[in-house]
Structure formats: structure tokens, C-alpha cells
Design a protein around this motif. Structure first.
Motif, mmCIF file in Angstrom:
data_model
loop_
_atom_site.group_PDB
_atom_site.id
_atom_site.type_symbol
_atom_site.label_atom_id
_atom_site.label_comp_id
_atom_site.label_asym_id
_atom_site.label_seq_id
_atom_site.Cartn_x
_atom_site.Cartn_y
_atom_site.Cartn_z
ATOM 1 N N HIS A 226 -35.399 -2.092 8.598
ATOM 2 C CA HIS A 226 -35.233 -1.055 7.606
ATOM 3 C C HIS A 226 -35.274 1.066 8.519
ATOM 4 O O HIS A 226 -34.429 1.195 7.830
ATOM 5 C CB HIS A 226 -36.176 -0.367 6.998
ATOM 6 N N THR A 228 -35.483 0.183 12.029
ATOM 7 C CA THR A 228 -34.727 -0.207 13.417
ATOM 8 C C THR A 228 -34.910 1.164 14.596
ATOM 9 O O THR A 228 -34.412 1.788 15.310
ATOM 10 C CB THR A 228 -33.364 0.373 13.087
ATOM 11 N N THR A 286 -29.915 -13.544 7.157
ATOM 12 C CA THR A 286 -29.051 -12.503 7.110
ATOM 13 C C THR A 286 -28.159 -12.134 7.964
ATOM 14 O O THR A 286 -29.112 -12.104 9.283
ATOM 15 C CB THR A 286 -29.519 -11.287 6.182
ATOM 16 N N GLU A 287 -26.906 -11.433 7.847
ATOM 17 C CA GLU A 287 -26.500 -11.196 9.317
ATOM 18 C C GLU A 287 -27.077 -9.666 9.587
ATOM 19 O O GLU A 287 -27.116 -9.624 10.703
ATOM 20 C CB GLU A 287 -25.093 -10.559 8.411
ATOM 21 N N GLU A 288 -27.740 -8.388 8.676
ATOM 22 C CA GLU A 288 -28.828 -7.652 8.481
ATOM 23 C C GLU A 288 -29.728 -7.653 10.134
ATOM 24 O O GLU A 288 -29.839 -7.314 11.304
ATOM 25 C CB GLU A 288 -28.755 -6.970 7.637
ATOM 26 N N LYS A 289 -30.086 -9.291 9.348
ATOM 27 C CA LYS A 289 -31.287 -9.394 10.716
ATOM 28 C C LYS A 289 -31.040 -9.752 11.866
ATOM 29 O O LYS A 289 -31.548 -9.542 12.863
ATOM 30 C CB LYS A 289 -32.319 -10.293 9.136
ATOM 31 N N GLU A 291 -28.278 -8.458 13.319
ATOM 32 C CA GLU A 291 -27.834 -7.580 14.073
ATOM 33 C C GLU A 291 -28.820 -6.840 14.962
ATOM 34 O O GLU A 291 -28.884 -6.136 15.374
ATOM 35 C CB GLU A 291 -27.132 -6.665 13.329
ATOM 36 N N LYS A 292 -29.704 -6.532 13.674
ATOM 37 C CA LYS A 292 -30.965 -5.213 13.599
ATOM 38 C C LYS A 292 -32.391 -5.737 14.469
ATOM 39 O O LYS A 292 -33.110 -5.307 15.442
ATOM 40 C CB LYS A 292 -31.502 -4.868 12.312
#
Length: 365
Positions: A226, A228, A286-289, A291-292
Motif C-alpha cells: 500500500h 511501496t 492480484t495484479e497489484e501484488k 506489480e508492487k
């Protein structure tokens, strides 16, 4: 431990074996008897007078402490020498502690000479209960910390009681507390996904002047996802370290506050940092996970942890429970989402913690 008794034993050996050695030089019997008698009297007087000479006694005590501390430090460094055995199983045989359904994981300590010498052991329910008897245990963090609590309770509670509390323990983003009256243990789980939450918790301990006997805490996954920002994470770890140091008995401010609650906190605080697990990019849900929480970001967060001097291995106060190495060695088949691992991983962490408590309190079961 080197002391008067051991010194006496050494003296006895000298009295016994030195004359035997001299016999090899063909000395007369009278000379040997005279020599051994004089040696015995000298050493006997020395043994009995040693306690009355503080400098000698202090030297013996300091030498004993050095030996104990060196052995303790050495064994602590081998606690994570874990070997895994992962086997495919039938679905009907899967453990309720497992997340993945097709494998059974078991572990043991490595069979290397130094690890065997340390005598690490998996504690049963009775021994674990005896070790924690009368303690206040606090575990603070995110879902990884909640899984650690689950493993600890699974060890000390009967299976029937575990089924009754599992739902309450896993209420989303909530605290949990339980008093196990049979062994006098109070266990608190504090939902603290950010390091700021941990700092607030430590401040609360200090303000209330009540400190747990065993404190396990850790964070990082939520901050990585959240916020990063590894640098900001490092700053927040520095605040945690400062708060932890303010609780230690070496702090003059702490010493002026007077007595506090907790059976072992002042003499020997037992504090652990719960490391982040190994993350498997392709399995993150998830894509967010994906990526980050990439490899580069994870490495940056890990560097900040080591640079913060929060961990004992880097000169800090907290002993690392290295979930990353435990989960990485268990492998991808021990997780279904690349982040939360099967119960065996957290079980191993609990036994590492319990053996660390045994080492630090100089106990043996």
C-alpha cells in the motif's frame, strides 16, 4: 561451568596422573610419595581457599559466563538449520493445518555436528505448556502473525478446543485474546499490519507499565503493497527500534520508572521479529501484488530491515524468526497463494521460538 567443584576435580586428576607420569622417569618410591603428598596438600588448600579470594572467584565466574554465553550465541545461530521432507498425500489424509491439499510437509533440524550438539527438540504439548507456564505472550502483526498464533495454540491446546476458537481467531482484521487457565498463559494477538501500529503498541506497554514476557512482532507486507516505499519503511523501523530500546532495562529512563508487571520481562526480555515470507510472484492472487511486491522491492525492504539494527544479528534487540528462509526451503508446493504457507512453516517457527526461550533461560526439558 567452571567453578570450585570442577577445580577440585582437576586437582584430583593432577594428583593421580602426574605421579604416574613421573614413575616413567624411574624416580624412587619415596620421592614419588613425597611429591604426590606435597602436590595434594597444595591443591587441596587452594581449592578450599579459593572462595575466600574474590579476585579468583570472580575470575572463575567470569570465565563460566563467557563459556555459557559463547555456547548460547552459537546455538542461537543454528536455530534455523531446518531440513524439509515434502511428500505427496491423498486428499483424505490432509491435515487441517495445511493450506495446500496434495502434500504433507514435515521438518527436522539438520544432522550437522554443531546442530546435534545444541540438542534442539520439538516440544510436545506438556513441555511447551511447562515452558510458557504463567507467561503473558503477545503476538502483533498481520496475517503471518495470526498464523503463528494458530500454530502456538495448536501446540498447547487440545484439538477439540482448537475447533471452538478457530473462527474467532480468524475474524478479519481483528484482535484476539485468550487465557489458557490450565497453564496460566495469557495470549494476545494484536492486529498491527503497519510498523506504526507496532510503535503504538510498544508505547502503550510503557505507559501502562505492563510488559509481556514474550513479544513477537513483525510487519512489512502491507507497507510494501500500500505504501511501496522502502525508505519510508526503514524510517518506521527505526522508530520501532527506538521504542523497543526504551523498554529494555539498560535504559536509565526505564530504570527510573520503578517496578513493572511481568515475571521475566525486566531480567531477560524475550522479543522476536517475525520476518516476511518468501513471495512467489506467479502465485500472488492480484495484479497489484505481482506489480508492487516484486523481487527488487522485496530486496529493498529486506535491506532496510537489516540496516535498521532492529535484529540481534545486526546489533539490535530482537531475535529474527526467519519465515522467509523457512517458507523458501519448504517451497512453492507449501502455499496456494504465494504468500500464506502451510501450517508446518509456522509450526517450525514456533519450535524455533521455544528452543530460543530454553537457551536464553538456560533451561533443559
Amino acid at each position: 561451568m567452571v567453578g570450585t567443584v570442577q577445580f577440585g576435580a582437576l586437582a584430583a586428576c593432577i594428583v593421580l596422573f602426574v605421579p604416574m607420569g613421573l614413575a616413567g622417569y624411574h624416580l624412587s618410591r619415596n620421592k614419588m610419595l613425597f611429591f604426590s603428598g606435597a602436590l595434594f596438600i597444595t591443591l587441596a588448600v587452594g581449592v578450599h581457599l579459593t572462595p575466600y579470594f574474590p579476585s579468583i572467584t570472580n575470575f572463575m565466574s567470569s570465565l563460566s559466563s563467557v563459556v555459557v554465553l559463547e555456547n548460547q550465541s552459537s546455538c542461537i545461530s543454528f536455530l534455523h538449520e531446518i531440513v524439509w521432507d515434502v511428500k505427496p498425500i491423498r486428499v483424505t489424509e490432509q491435515s487441517t493445518m495445511n493450506v495446500s491439499s496434495n502434500y504433507e510437509e514435515s521438518w527436522t533440524w539438520a544432522k550437522s555436528t554443531p546442530v546435534i550438539a545444541c540438542g534442539f527438540q520439538k516440544l510436545g504439548r506438556s513441555d511447551a505448556s511447562d515452558l510458557l507456564n504463567g507467561s503473558w505472550v503477545v503476538v502483533a502483526g498481520d496475517s503471518q502473525a495470526r498464523l503463528v498464533v494458530l500454530s502456538l495454540l495448536n501446540l498447547v491446546l487440545e484439538p477439540s478446543k482448537m475447533e471452538l476458537i478457530r473462527g474467532d481467531l480468524f475474524k478479519r482484521h481483528s484482535d484476539y485474546e485468550i487465557v489458557i487457565e490450565e497453564i496460566g498463559v495469557k495470549l494476545d494477538f494484536v492486529w498491527a499490519p503497519y510498523t506504526a501500529n507496532l510503535t503504538n503498541l510498544l508505547l502503550e506497554f510503557k505507559q501502562n507499565r505492563r510488559y509481556p514476557d514474550v513479544l513477537v512482532m513483525g510487519s512489512g507486507l502491507w507497507h510494501m503493497l500500500h505504501a511501496t516505499n522502502a525508505s519510508d519503511y526503514g524510517v518506521s523501523l527505526g522508530l520501532v527500534r527506538k521504542s523497543v530500546m526504551s523498554l529494555l532495562p539498560v535504559s536509565s529512563e526505564f530504570g527510573d520508572d520503578g517496578p513493572v508487571t511481568g515475571s521475566i520481562s525486566i531480567r531477560s526480555p524475550h522479543m522476536f521479529w517475525l520476518g516476511m515470507p518468501s513471495l512467489i510472484d506467479s502465485m500472488l492472487n492480484t495484479e497489484e501484488k505481482r506489480e508492487k511486491m516484486n523481487l527488487a522491492m522485496r530486496a529493498a525492504y529486506e535491506r532496510e530491515l537489516y540496516d535498521s539494527k532492529l535484529l540481534r544479528q545486526n546489533g539490535g534487540p530482537l531475535l529474527l524468526l526467519d519465515i522467509r528462509s523457512l517458507s523458501q526451503n519448504c517451497g512453492a508446493i507449501c502455499t496456494v497463494d504465494g504468500m500464506h504457507y502451510d501450517g508446518a512453516v509456522y509450526e517450525a517457527a514456533i519450535h524455533i521460538l521455544l528452543n530460543a526461550l530454553l537457551i536464553e533461560s538456560h533451561q533443559r526439558l
